[in-house]
Design a protein around this motif. Structure first.
Motif, short mmCIF file in Angstrom:
data_model
loop_
_atom_site.label_atom_id
_atom_site.label_comp_id
_atom_site.label_asym_id
_atom_site.label_seq_id
_atom_site.Cartn_x
_atom_site.Cartn_y
_atom_site.Cartn_z
N TYR A 1 0.80 -1.22 0.00
CA TYR A 1 0.00 0.00 0.00
C TYR A 1 0.84 1.28 0.00
CZ TYR A 1 -4.26 -2.54 -0.20
OH TYR A 1 -5.29 -3.33 -0.65
N ILE A 2 2.04 1.22 0.49
CA ILE A 2 2.92 2.38 0.33
C ILE A 2 3.35 2.51 -1.13
CG2 ILE A 2 5.14 3.39 0.98
CD1 ILE A 2 2.82 3.62 3.07
N ALA A 3 3.55 1.38 -1.81
CA ALA A 3 3.82 1.42 -3.24
C ALA A 3 2.63 2.00 -4.00
CB ALA A 3 4.15 0.02 -3.76
N ALA A 4 1.41 1.64 -3.57
CA ALA A 4 0.21 2.21 -4.18
C ALA A 4 0.15 3.71 -3.94
CB ALA A 4 -1.03 1.53 -3.62
N ALA A 5 0.47 4.14 -2.72
CA ALA A 5 0.46 5.57 -2.40
C ALA A 5 1.47 6.32 -3.25
CB ALA A 5 0.76 5.77 -0.91
N ARG A 6 2.59 5.68 -3.55
CA ARG A 6 3.61 6.31 -4.39
C ARG A 6 3.07 6.55 -5.80
NH1 ARG A 6 7.26 2.77 -3.32
NH2 ARG A 6 7.78 3.78 -1.35
N ILE A 7 2.30 5.61 -6.32
CA ILE A 7 1.67 5.78 -7.63
C ILE A 7 0.68 6.95 -7.60
CG2 ILE A 7 -0.02 4.73 -9.19
CD1 ILE A 7 1.37 2.04 -8.63
N LEU A 8 -0.12 7.01 -6.53
CA LEU A 8 -1.12 8.08 -6.41
C LEU A 8 -0.44 9.45 -6.24
CD1 LEU A 8 -3.69 6.24 -4.13
CD2 LEU A 8 -3.64 6.39 -6.64
N GLU A 9 0.69 9.47 -5.58
CA GLU A 9 1.48 10.71 -5.45
C GLU A 9 1.98 11.15 -6.83
OE1 GLU A 9 4.00 13.85 -3.94
OE2 GLU A 9 2.17 12.87 -3.23
N ASP A 10 2.47 10.21 -7.61
CA ASP A 10 2.98 10.56 -8.94
C ASP A 10 1.87 11.09 -9.85
OD1 ASP A 10 5.51 9.77 -8.17
OD2 ASP A 10 5.38 7.78 -9.11
N ILE A 11 0.67 10.53 -9.74
CA ILE A 11 -0.45 11.03 -10.54
C ILE A 11 -0.89 12.40 -10.04
CG2 ILE A 11 -2.85 10.59 -11.22
CD1 ILE A 11 -2.19 7.57 -11.01
N GLY A 12 -0.81 12.61 -8.72
CA GLY A 12 -1.11 13.92 -8.15
C GLY A 12 -2.55 14.12 -7.76
N ILE A 13 -3.21 13.05 -7.29
CA ILE A 13 -4.62 13.18 -6.92
C ILE A 13 -4.79 14.01 -5.64
CG2 ILE A 13 -5.21 11.01 -8.04
CD1 ILE A 13 -5.43 9.78 -5.17
#
Length: 376
Positions: A254-266
């Protein structure tokens, strides 16, 4: 801090209290939101942000009887009366977009079709709220039954579901919502792709962590492209085991998932903590890792009291706090919390299905005080 305003992108929330999504199963024929639902949400518009009950992006995405959709013109119009009512009270509201995946039943699916999932895995003991007799929401005659055996999605079907999410987000904006939250928690489709024990695929959507996160990344990207990343949130439940969804290494995943969401910028991540007795506790280090990874808004929900909420805000783990079940029986919950007033207890027998009873008939403190003064 809980009662001060907060900037969420271009929106200014009147306080840091969130009404999180809660299924109440009161949609009308055609899975259309009703005037009764508009009144329910209007009553609770003093929340800084309301997130709607789970709203299916397609007929295939439905898992429970009488839940609203947002894929037909009638459904969009039904939701427009809800958002108009909330905005009339100076409230703000996001739509939670939902595909349940395997957590459905053939009696709910079109033409008795099997539910769909990343992999054809049955979760024993996972039940859905169904209406096999077709009696309708107002009669409240649904029942809990074991979900049906799912079939594995093809890659073409996965791409179609991603498009359904993007279209549903556009429909939500047309319906007057201020943004959308993607339901990536509680064992539904997005989480079924993420968690190692529900995804046994051998193609690019399964196996490695990168592959298991691919569906999340593609859905969020498509929705952000459709309506703007500043109008998008994602709900996650890293440690819950609801609907039989579990991951072998939740913090890593889930931290890896959060990193993806950070990169997208939601705009935000909404973390659902386990809220039942003897549930796993989310470690402080896990919360700190979320904060270090994600620079947007963090919302936490799960058995929060005023004291726990103030602690979470004060220590910086959270920016907003969701209060779920207390909002059911306390439409004026922010006022009650701010003034340390007693809370009504909800009638659990009216949680799913029915009419105004146990839904819009809970009195606010101010209404009760006014009635007392009139009789004095």
């Amino acid at each position: 801090m809980l009662f001060t305003d907060y900037k969420l992108g271009s929106l200014t929330l009147k306080n840091r209290i969130v009404m999180p999504p809660m299924t109440r199963s009161r949609a009308a024929k055609g899975d259309v939101a009703t005037a009764l639902m508009a009144n329910y949400y209007r009553q609770r518009a003093t929340a800084g942000l309301i997130i709607s009950e789970g709203t299916q992006i397609s007929r295939q995405g439905q898992g429970y009887a009488w839940t609203p959709g947002i894929y037909s013109p009638e459904q969009i119009a039904g939701w427009k009366q809800v958002t108009d009512a909330v905005h009339a009270e100076q409230g703000l509201m996001f739509a939670q977009l939902w595909h349940v995946g395997r957590v459905s039943h053939t009696s709910i699916q079109e033409n008795g079709a099997a539910p769909v999932a990343p992999s054809a895995i049955l979760a024993t003991g996972v039940k859905v709220f169904a209406d096999p007799a077709g009696k309708g929401a107002e009669n409240g005659a649904g029942e809990m039954i074991q979900h049906s055996m799912p079939r594995e999605l093809t890659k073409a079907e996965i791409k179609a579901i991603i498009s359904d999410f993007a279209q549903a987000a556009k429909n939500a904006i047309t319906a007057g919502f201020d943004g959308v939250e993607l339901h990536g928690a509680n064992g539904y489709l997005i989480e079924q792709f993420i968690d190692s024990q529900t995804n046994h695929r051998t193609d690019e959507y399964g196996g490695s962590l990168e592959n298991r996160l691919r569906f999340l990344k593609e859905v969020v990207t498509a929705v952000a492209d459709a309506i703007g990343k500043d109008k998008v949130g994602v709900r996650q439940a890293p440690l819950t085991t609801l609907m039989g969804a579990m991951d072998d290494h939740p913090e890593e995943t889930y931290i890896a998932a959060a990193r993806i969401l950070e990169d997208i910028g939601i705009a935000y991540i909404h973390i659902a903590e386990a809220d039942w007795d003897n549930a796993p506790v989310m470690p402080v280090a896990f919360k700190e890792a979320y904060r270090e990874t994600f620079s947007g808004t963090l919302i936490y929900s799960g058995k929060y009291t005023t004291e726990r909420a103030m602690e979470a805000l004060g220590k910086g783990w959270a920016d907003l706090i969701g209060f779920g079940r207390p909002f059911i029986a306390n439409p004026d919950l922010p006022y009650r919390l701010q003034h340390a007033l007693p809370l009504n207890e909800p009638d659990k027998t009216t949680f799913f299905g029915g009419n105004a009873k146990g839904y819009t008939d809970y009195a606010s403190i101010k209404h009760t005080e006014a009635t007392v003064l009139e009789k004095a």
